[in-house]
Design an enzyme around this catalytic site. Structure first.
Site, PDB file in Angstrom:
ATOM      1  N   SER A   1       0.836  -1.197   0.000  1.00  0.00           N
ATOM      2  CA  SER A   1       0.000   0.000   0.000  1.00  0.00           C
ATOM      3  C   SER A   1       0.874   1.250   0.000  1.00  0.00           C
ATOM      4  O   SER A   1       1.682   1.433  -0.907  1.00  0.00           O
ATOM      5  CB  SER A   1      -0.954  -0.034   1.194  1.00  0.00           C
ATOM      6  OG  SER A   1      -1.979   0.915   1.081  1.00  0.00           O
TER       7      SER A   1
ATOM      8  N   ASP B   1      -9.933  -5.613  -4.413  1.00  0.00           N
ATOM      9  CA  ASP B   1      -9.446  -4.521  -3.567  1.00  0.00           C
ATOM     10  C   ASP B   1     -10.393  -3.325  -3.682  1.00  0.00           C
ATOM     11  O   ASP B   1     -10.601  -2.797  -4.774  1.00  0.00           O
ATOM     12  CB  ASP B   1      -8.035  -4.122  -3.990  1.00  0.00           C
ATOM     13  CG  ASP B   1      -7.325  -3.253  -2.957  1.00  0.00           C
ATOM     14  OD1 ASP B   1      -8.004  -2.443  -2.297  1.00  0.00           O
ATOM     15  OD2 ASP B   1      -6.101  -3.388  -2.826  1.00  0.00           O
TER      16      ASP B   1
ATOM     17  N   HIS C   1      -7.874  -5.695  -0.134  1.00  0.00           N
ATOM     18  CA  HIS C   1      -6.663  -4.932   0.197  1.00  0.00           C
ATOM     19  C   HIS C   1      -6.002  -5.441   1.470  1.00  0.00           C
ATOM     20  O   HIS C   1      -4.780  -5.568   1.522  1.00  0.00           O
ATOM     21  CB  HIS C   1      -7.034  -3.457   0.360  1.00  0.00           C
ATOM     22  CG  HIS C   1      -5.845  -2.546   0.491  1.00  0.00           C
ATOM     23  ND1 HIS C   1      -5.021  -2.248  -0.576  1.00  0.00           N
ATOM     24  CD2 HIS C   1      -5.340  -1.871   1.566  1.00  0.00           C
ATOM     25  CE1 HIS C   1      -4.051  -1.430  -0.178  1.00  0.00           C
ATOM     26  NE2 HIS C   1      -4.231  -1.191   1.118  1.00  0.00           N
TER      27      HIS C   1
END
Length: 284
Positions: free
Chosen positions: A155, A226, A255
């Protein structure tokens, strides 16, 4: 008349918010959580083989980090730095670091400045400085050869890993759930606002731009479901890579559960063996 007053007030408010965006944006990007003094050692979290280290940075703040030795009996194949996402602290990521060590890697898990027990306040340039400090600590203090080092970013950490990979020798890079840049994420979540409204100079964390300058072999992965980072943005990062790359999209993964996917660990196992062939240990 009243309608005109309301419209003028809304337009005025939007104009003020737009002017303040550079100051407001960090509050929407960084979500650090502190660690209490009794929580800083990895043993508190059940990681009995890991140790606690402190890493100096070039501009002053000390970083709190955990060091996980390779989880096998033979010497480590190489080493890794794991750069986590934008929320919490390293206590939330110890399980991932321990799993990475089972790939026969020594793993450094640092907390960014302002996160956990690390000193300072987070910023884009600050996180890049933190990454450079972690790299120096591994190479200079632990004696890890850059050719035996893999950078892992998840991320927000993908942007940090991508920045570090530019101009520094590493064996490979893994970017999981990367985004193109922060304004693009803002536009995705606030699609009813005009694109220009959500553009600002800092923080940008322009991953797609940096991807084009990464020379090392790079694995880019994303969950097909996601809902935080659109998989299409992760794919853009992959397609922008300047060096050899591999794309992994995991069906059914989101995610936050990507590290629970067997397909990811199978791919990581293959990738680490490809970029770190049999040879001397990490500090050899």
């Amino acid at each position: 008349m009243e309608l005109l007053v309301v419209v003028a007030a809304v337009v005025g408010l939007l104009a003020v918010v737009h002017l303040c965006l550079p100051r407001l944006a960090p509050f929407f990007v960084f979500y650090p959580e502190p660690l209490e003094p009794h929580e800083t050692h990895p043993r508190y979290w059940g990681f009995v083989d890991a140790s606690e280290v402190w890493i100096p940075t070039e501009d002053g703040p000390r970083l709190h980090a955990w060091w996980f030795p390779a989880g096998r009996d033979e010497p480590g194949r190489g080493a890794a730095i794991y750069f986590h996402g934008n929320a919490g602290h390293l206590g939330d990521r110890g399980t991932v670091a321990a799993a990475l060590s089972n790939l026969n890697l020594d793993v450094l898990l640092p907390d960014y400045r302002g996160y956990g027990a690390s000193e300072g306040k987070p910023s884009e340039e600050g996180l890049y400085a933190d990454a450079r400090a972690a790299y120096r600590w591994l190479v200079d203090e632990k004696g890890v050869g850059p050719g035996r080092l893999i950078l892992f970013g998840n991320s927000l950490g993908s942007a940090v890993a991508a920045e570090l990979a530019i101009g520094r020798p590493v064996a490979g890079v893994v970017l999981l759930g990367p985004f193109t840049d922060i304004p693009s994420i803002a536009r995705h979540r606030l699609s009813w606002l005009p694109e220009w409204y959500l553009d600002w100079p800092r923080p940008r964390f322009d991953t797609v731009d940096r991807a084009s300058r990464i020379a090392a072999p790079t694995l880019v992965g994303a969950g097909a479901d996601d809902r935080v980072i659109p998989p299409g943005q992760s794919r853009e990062v992959f397609e922008a890579l300047g060096g050899p790359g591999r794309w992994l999209e995991i069906p059914g993964a989101g995610h936050n559960d990507i590290f629970s996917q067997q397909a990811l660990w199978q791919t990581l196992h293959r990738f680490t063996r490809e970029v770190l062939p049999d040879g001397p240990p990490a500090n050899g």
